[in-house]
Write a protein that holds these residues in place. Sequence first.
Motif, short mmCIF file in Angstrom:
data_model
loop_
_atom_site.label_atom_id
_atom_site.label_comp_id
_atom_site.label_asym_id
_atom_site.label_seq_id
_atom_site.Cartn_x
_atom_site.Cartn_y
_atom_site.Cartn_z
N MET A 18 0.63 44.28 6.80
CA MET A 18 0.54 45.73 6.69
C MET A 18 1.26 46.22 5.43
O MET A 18 0.76 47.08 4.70
N PHE A 19 2.44 45.64 5.15
CA PHE A 19 3.17 46.10 3.97
C PHE A 19 2.55 45.57 2.68
O PHE A 19 2.65 46.22 1.63
N LEU A 40 1.56 51.86 10.47
CA LEU A 40 1.21 50.68 11.26
C LEU A 40 2.26 49.58 11.11
O LEU A 40 2.61 48.91 12.09
N GLY A 41 2.77 49.39 9.90
CA GLY A 41 3.80 48.38 9.67
C GLY A 41 5.06 48.67 10.46
O GLY A 41 5.60 47.79 11.13
N PHE A 42 5.51 49.91 10.41
CA PHE A 42 6.72 50.27 11.15
C PHE A 42 6.49 50.25 12.66
O PHE A 42 7.38 49.87 13.43
N ALA A 43 5.29 50.65 13.10
CA ALA A 43 4.99 50.61 14.53
C ALA A 43 4.98 49.18 15.05
O ALA A 43 5.54 48.88 16.11
N LEU A 44 4.35 48.28 14.31
CA LEU A 44 4.32 46.88 14.73
C LEU A 44 5.72 46.26 14.70
O LEU A 44 6.08 45.46 15.57
N MET A 45 6.51 46.63 13.70
CA MET A 45 7.88 46.12 13.62
C MET A 45 8.71 46.63 14.80
O MET A 45 9.47 45.87 15.41
#
Length: 57
Positions: A18-19, A40-45
């Motif tokens: 994502m990043f 999306l990157g922060f949500a998955l993290m």
Amino acid sequence: MKKINFPMLLLAILVVLMFCLVGVAIAYESVLLIILFILLGFALMGYGIFLKRKSDY
């Protein structure tokens, strides 16, 4: 040697992807995609951290 936790490995790869896609979105100058991939990157993290804390207790 410990067993590999494949679901967490897949989740980590998705976060990195994502990043990386944020960089691609910057190259295409698409603000909407930049915001989408960052969120999306922060949500998955966050989901990964949630799962890690849940499994420790």
